[in-house]
Design an enzyme around this catalytic site. Structure first.
Site, PDB file in Angstrom:
ATOM      1  CE1 TYR A 161      -3.829  -2.347   0.286  1.00 42.42           C
ATOM      2  CE2 TYR A 161      -2.169  -3.598   1.486  1.00 42.42           C
ATOM      3  CZ  TYR A 161      -3.385  -3.547   0.821  1.00 42.42           C
ATOM      4  OH  TYR A 161      -4.132  -4.680   0.669  1.00 42.42           O
ATOM      5  CG  HIS A 162       4.318   1.667   1.253  1.00 44.83           C
ATOM      6  ND1 HIS A 162       5.429   1.124   1.859  1.00 44.83           N
ATOM      7  CD2 HIS A 162       3.377   1.793   2.219  1.00 44.83           C
ATOM      8  CE1 HIS A 162       5.174   0.918   3.147  1.00 44.83           C
ATOM      9  NE2 HIS A 162       3.939   1.308   3.379  1.00 44.83           N
ATOM     10  CE1 TYR A 163      -2.565   4.158  -3.281  1.00 45.80           C
ATOM     11  CE2 TYR A 163      -2.517   1.794  -2.892  1.00 45.80           C
ATOM     12  CZ  TYR A 163      -3.121   3.019  -2.735  1.00 45.80           C
ATOM     13  OH  TYR A 163      -4.296   3.106  -2.014  1.00 45.80           O
ATOM     14  CG  HIS A 164       5.405   5.743  -5.329  1.00 42.74           C
ATOM     15  ND1 HIS A 164       5.454   4.489  -4.743  1.00 42.74           N
ATOM     16  CD2 HIS A 164       6.451   5.782  -6.191  1.00 42.74           C
ATOM     17  CE1 HIS A 164       6.481   3.812  -5.227  1.00 42.74           C
ATOM     18  NE2 HIS A 164       7.093   4.569  -6.114  1.00 42.74           N
TER      19      HIS A 164
END
Length: 576
Positions: free
Chosen positions: A507-510
């Site tokens: 859940y560290h999308y960027h």
């Protein structure tokens, strides 16, 4: 390990680590400026309109309110509405609540990986695993940030929402295992990003209560800020007279009853701005829906008018791939989310947690939601349907197990985001291309190899069943429907293939609105006036082991920078 235990842990790993996060609680009713959008006027005016009351948006809005009027448009509700749901012990139960008004919105990437988006004031800080760690020095240097101001902005966040965790049995053994595996030295408790093993901060206090970016609104001037809840931004408005550059001048948003409202920028100051802080999925999506993006794609989706052709909007999407290993324990384990990070010299980070609990009724509800979403986007549902059958009869479980995971730094592999339709409440199509680049795959292998060493370490042996091999634990993960990707089980075990087959999101999308491609170094949208983007969509890679510290800090840092620009402008006007 008998079949019953195997079946139990098959369910647990899916339920507990589909989302690397948790819940929330704090003081209800503190903020009189929080208003349901159904009470909003049809037309209102503000100096700044912040779209998204999330990890960056709350810090940004609180800061701007010190010297300007600010409107925050948050599509979700308040995390203070359900205090019990946010305790650390309810982590998985809250996560699996995927009803239409829940705090997380399920989405599935085109890579076949299950994912979620926050829709609540406080954003991802309401749903994550709570770990707080600052960005590495190289990240700060590459961003061109002023170091002293960055330090002060981090401290501003930390005074309100961050704590030193109480490290107990399982996490203590995890530390010792990392050191025995060669992830040295031990750096003790620190917020800094340093090689070796460390205990980081947490946004859970000693009572297991979560503190989030929403708490940063306690810094706000209540007379200068308005937060509309359940306010779904539909379109950014622009003035486009003649040959002039487009200029943002307002936002159309919809309340829970479907009524449309308009918020406009006040005209007394030319520095007033619309600021997108809606996150790495919604910010590029809303730019496109507002007519800013790749012209041919927007025209194909029926977006009209097209304000600015920029083919880089939605490009450069990244999500750090994560691969977990479940370790059933013969000893009781404490309930803990991420408290410890191993930071080796190769490009993978190692973290872990233990003792999560969940209700199978909510597990059923979650996967019913998965099936519904798969049907909407016309993807097969066989794997999820078989899992639901294995959950009967319903039961509630507290796991006597820990989980270790590796997260690839960077990553180098990149994807893209496209519109499915013109409904801002629907998920766009997102492709992350996990492990497309060989370097990411090599880092995964090194990270998993380090985890195997931790599992096999002497100090960790009390938390592992005798006779259970690390290879057996990897095989357990291979048997689980943790994603929708095809399995490639061969007689000769291949760790690289294991990485590809068992990839999950952390859940560290960027990306999607990256610096130099969509925004400039001050995060102003290229080719457009009075519009910025301030959230993880601007990042070229994710900061540190976990990004929430830096995203909250960024909101504070940029808020102060914008206010300085405003003060300088007003001073110049007075002198003239």
């Amino acid at each position: 390990m008998d079949f019953h235990i195997l079946r139990l842990f098959r369910v647990v790993i899916v339920a507990a680590f589909i989302f690397h996060g948790s819940c929330y609680s704090q003081k209800a009713g503190d903020y009189s400026f929080m208003i349901d959008a159904t009470s909003a006027p049809k037309l209102s005016h503000f100096d700044y309109i912040v779209i998204g009351g999330g990890t960056a948006g709350c810090a940004l809005a609180a800061t701007l309110s010190q010297n300007a009027t600010v409107l925050v448009l948050e599509r979700g509700g308040s995390p203070y509405d359900n205090p019990t749901a946010t305790d650390i012990g309810n982590f998985a139960n809250t996560l699996l609540n995927s009803t239409p008004n829940s705090w997380s919105q399920l989405f599935i990437s085109e890579d076949g990986v299950l994912n979620s988006r926050a829709r609540v004031l406080g954003g991802g800080t309401v749903l994550n695993a709570g770990f707080y760690s600052r960005a590495e020095d190289t990240f700060v240097e590459e961003a061109g940030w002023e170091r002293e101001e960055i330090e002060a902005a981090y401290e501003w966040v930390e005074k309100k929402v961050v704590f030193e965790p109480e490290v107990k049995g399982w996490q203590s053994a995890f530390i010792d295992g990392l050191l025995e595996a060669g992830v040295v030295p031990y750096n003790g408790f620190t917020y800094e990003h340093v090689y070796g093993t460390k205990t980081g901060g947490t946004i859970f206090d000693r009572d297991g209560r979560r503190h989030t970016a929403a708490d940063l609104l306690e810094y706000a001037d209540p007379d200068m800020i308005t937060v509309y809840l359940h306010a779904s931004a539909h379109k950014i408005l622009f003035t486009t007279k003649g040959s002039m550059r487009p200029k943002a001048n307002g936002v159309i948003f919809r309340d829970a009853n479907g009524v449309l409202h308009t918020a406009k920028l006040a005209t007394h100051n030319s520095l007033n701005e619309v600021i997108l802080s809606a996150g790495a999925i919604a910010s590029p999506q809303l730019l496109m829906l507002s007519g800013v993006g790749p012209e041919a794609h927007l025209a194909d989706r029926g977006v009209n008018p097209i304000v600015l052709d920029n083919p880089m909007v939605g490009q450069g999407m990244g999500d750090n791939p994560m691969n977990p290993v479940l370790v059933p324990s013969p000893e009781p384990v404490e309930v803990s989310l991420v408290q410890v990070a191993g930071i080796p010299h190769f490009g993978s980070y190692i973290e872990g947690g233990s003792g999560l609990s969940f209700s199978s009724n909510l597990t059923h509800s979650y996967f019913d939601g998965v099936i519904n979403l798969l049907n909407e986007i016309k993807l097969p549902t066989e794997n999820i349907s078989s899992l639901l059958k294995s959950l009967d009869p319903p039961f509630d479980v507290t796991t006597q197990a820990g989980v270790m995971l590796q997260k690839v730094d960077g990553p180098i592999s990149r994807g893209h985001l496209e519109l499915r339709n013109t409904n801002p409440d629907d998920n766009p199509s997102v492709t992350f291309n996990y492990y497309q680049e060989q370097e990411d795959l090599n880092n995964c292998v090194e990270g998993l190899s380090a985890i195997v060493k931790v599992i096999n370490s002497k100090v960790f042996s009390k938390y592992k069943y005798p006779g259970v091999s690390a290879r057996g634990l990897l095989d357990l993960i291979l048997a689980l429907p943790i994603n929708l990707r095809p399995r490639h089980i061969e007689s000769l075990f291949d760790l690289k293939q294991f990485c590809k087959d068992t990839v999950m999101t952390i859940y560290h999308y960027h990306g999607g609105c990256q610096v130099g491609k969509v925004v400039d170094n001050d995060y102003k949208v290229l080719g457009i006036d009075a519009l910025r983007v301030i959230d993880a969509s601007i990042f070229l890679r994710t900061p540190g082991t976990n990004p929430q510290a830096t995203i909250m800090m960024l909101g504070r840092y940029m808020g102060q920078k914008i206010l300085r620009e405003r003060a300088d402008f007003l001073e110049t006007e007075e002198e003239s």
